[in-house]
Write a protein that holds these residues in place. Structure first.
Motif, PDB file in Angstrom:
ATOM      1  N   LEU A  89       0.745  -1.064   0.263  1.00 21.75           N
ATOM      2  CA  LEU A  89       0.036   0.113   0.316  1.00 21.75           C
ATOM      3  C   LEU A  89       0.949   1.311   0.229  1.00 21.75           C
ATOM      4  O   LEU A  89       0.546   2.652  -0.776  1.00 21.75           O
ATOM      5  N   ASP A  90       1.432   1.272   0.743  1.00 23.50           N
ATOM      6  CA  ASP A  90       2.782   2.091   1.201  1.00 23.50           C
ATOM      7  C   ASP A  90       3.376   2.694  -0.790  1.00 23.50           C
ATOM      8  O   ASP A  90       3.356   3.719  -1.198  1.00 23.50           O
ATOM      9  N   ALA A 109       6.159  10.658  11.455  1.00 21.08           N
ATOM     10  CA  ALA A 109       7.562  10.886  12.161  1.00 21.08           C
ATOM     11  C   ALA A 109       8.061   9.423  11.541  1.00 21.08           C
ATOM     12  O   ALA A 109       9.741   9.983  10.998  1.00 21.08           O
ATOM     13  N   VAL A 110       8.226   8.711  12.324  1.00 23.02           N
ATOM     14  CA  VAL A 110       8.477   7.523  12.417  1.00 23.02           C
ATOM     15  C   VAL A 110       8.382   6.993  10.789  1.00 23.02           C
ATOM     16  O   VAL A 110       9.388   5.176  10.597  1.00 23.02           O
ATOM     17  N   ARG A 111       7.700   7.013   9.750  1.00 24.36           N
ATOM     18  CA  ARG A 111       7.334   6.233   8.599  1.00 24.36           C
ATOM     19  C   ARG A 111       8.967   5.959   7.610  1.00 24.36           C
ATOM     20  O   ARG A 111       8.599   4.338   7.455  1.00 24.36           O
ATOM     21  N   PRO A 112      10.075   6.405   7.413  1.00 22.89           N
ATOM     22  CA  PRO A 112      10.906   6.362   6.939  1.00 22.89           C
ATOM     23  C   PRO A 112      11.776   4.651   7.886  1.00 22.89           C
ATOM     24  O   PRO A 112      12.106   3.413   7.627  1.00 22.89           O
ATOM     25  N   LEU A 113      11.657   4.834   9.214  1.00 23.62           N
ATOM     26  CA  LEU A 113      12.101   3.271  10.304  1.00 23.62           C
ATOM     27  C   LEU A 113      11.515   2.439  10.000  1.00 23.62           C
ATOM     28  O   LEU A 113      11.367   1.213  10.055  1.00 23.62           O
ATOM     29  N   LEU A 114       9.837   2.567  10.019  1.00 25.61           N
ATOM     30  CA  LEU A 114       9.148   1.582  10.052  1.00 25.61           C
ATOM     31  C   LEU A 114       8.869   0.864   9.267  1.00 25.61           C
ATOM     32  O   LEU A 114       8.820   0.077   9.053  1.00 25.61           O
ATOM     33  N   SER A 119      10.250  -3.615   6.054  1.00 25.37           N
ATOM     34  CA  SER A 119      10.866  -4.475   4.738  1.00 25.37           C
ATOM     35  C   SER A 119      12.151  -5.555   5.088  1.00 25.37           C
ATOM     36  O   SER A 119      12.291  -6.885   4.470  1.00 25.37           O
ATOM     37  N   TRP A 120      12.585  -5.295   6.645  1.00 29.77           N
ATOM     38  CA  TRP A 120      14.043  -6.131   6.817  1.00 29.77           C
ATOM     39  C   TRP A 120      13.461  -7.286   6.890  1.00 29.77           C
ATOM     40  O   TRP A 120      13.754  -8.665   6.542  1.00 29.77           O
TER      41      TRP A 120
END
Length: 205
Positions: A89-90, A109-114, A119-120
């Protein structure tokens, strides 16, 4: 105004969507979204998720911008499956918002980390699946199980006769409408001991 869809899922007939609906619709209202789609699903472990399939298809068509769910565990059946869906979806530009897990907001704000964590984890699951598949195939081969598609039936005598008349593997393949590998296999002649040796194959461009 962003277009929102809501997904309500229960896992048994005794449960009701109405326990989730008020909270989900409240998020839609307070954030100023326009509610354009509602997906309701009663899906246990043995049932197909037709509403979820429609949801993903509609997301791929760009029919909504935000998906609101009551809780992450209501989104799907497994953690890995949920992560894969969120990542999908992203990539389609759809924000996922959970009533019970504000941190899941993929526009926060935590989107990149999430997304990196999701993904990992998904990649680790794929690698484990590949490893299990390879190990299973190795065990099957040791037991003499043939791996791959079954051989296509073919009249070997006819193949050899056509080849003896000068037709190439390609021509025989086209005439009989079979793959060239099947023709090559048919041209192998068994030795007296039972093994096979290939005949001389003529290839004409």
């Amino acid at each position: 105004m962003k277009r929102a869809a809501i997904y309500l899922r229960v896992s048994s007939e005794e449960q009701t969507y109405e326990n989730q609906r008020p909270d989900v619709e409240r998020v839609v209202r307070t954030r100023g979204y326009e509610l354009v789609r509602t997906y309701e699903e009663q899906a246990g472990a043995a049932k197909a998720r037709s509403a979820f399939a429609r949801l993903m298809a509609d997301a791929h068509q760009g029919l909504f911008d935000v998906l609101v769910v009551w809780a992450f565990d209501r989104f799907g059946r497994s953690m890995t499956g949920n992560m894969q869906a969120v990542l999908d979806l992203d990539r389609r530009g759809v924000t996922v918002v959970s009533v019970r897990e504000p941190w899941l907001d993929t526009q926060g704000a935590v989107r990149p980390l999430l997304i990196a964590i999701f993904s990992w984890v998904a990649e680790q699951e794929r690698e484990q699946l590949v490893a299990r598949t390879v190990a299973g195939m190795a065990r099957a081969r040791k037991k003499g199980v043939r791996i791959g598609r079954p051989e296509m039936p073919i009249d070997k005598a006819l193949v050899r006769a056509l080849h003896a008349q000068g037709e190439s593997v390609r021509q025989i393949s086209q005439r009989l409408r079979v793959p060239k590998t099947t023709v090559h296999r048919a041209l192998r002649r068994p030795e007296r001991g039972g093994s096979e040796e290939p005949t001389q194959v003529c290839e004409i461009p």
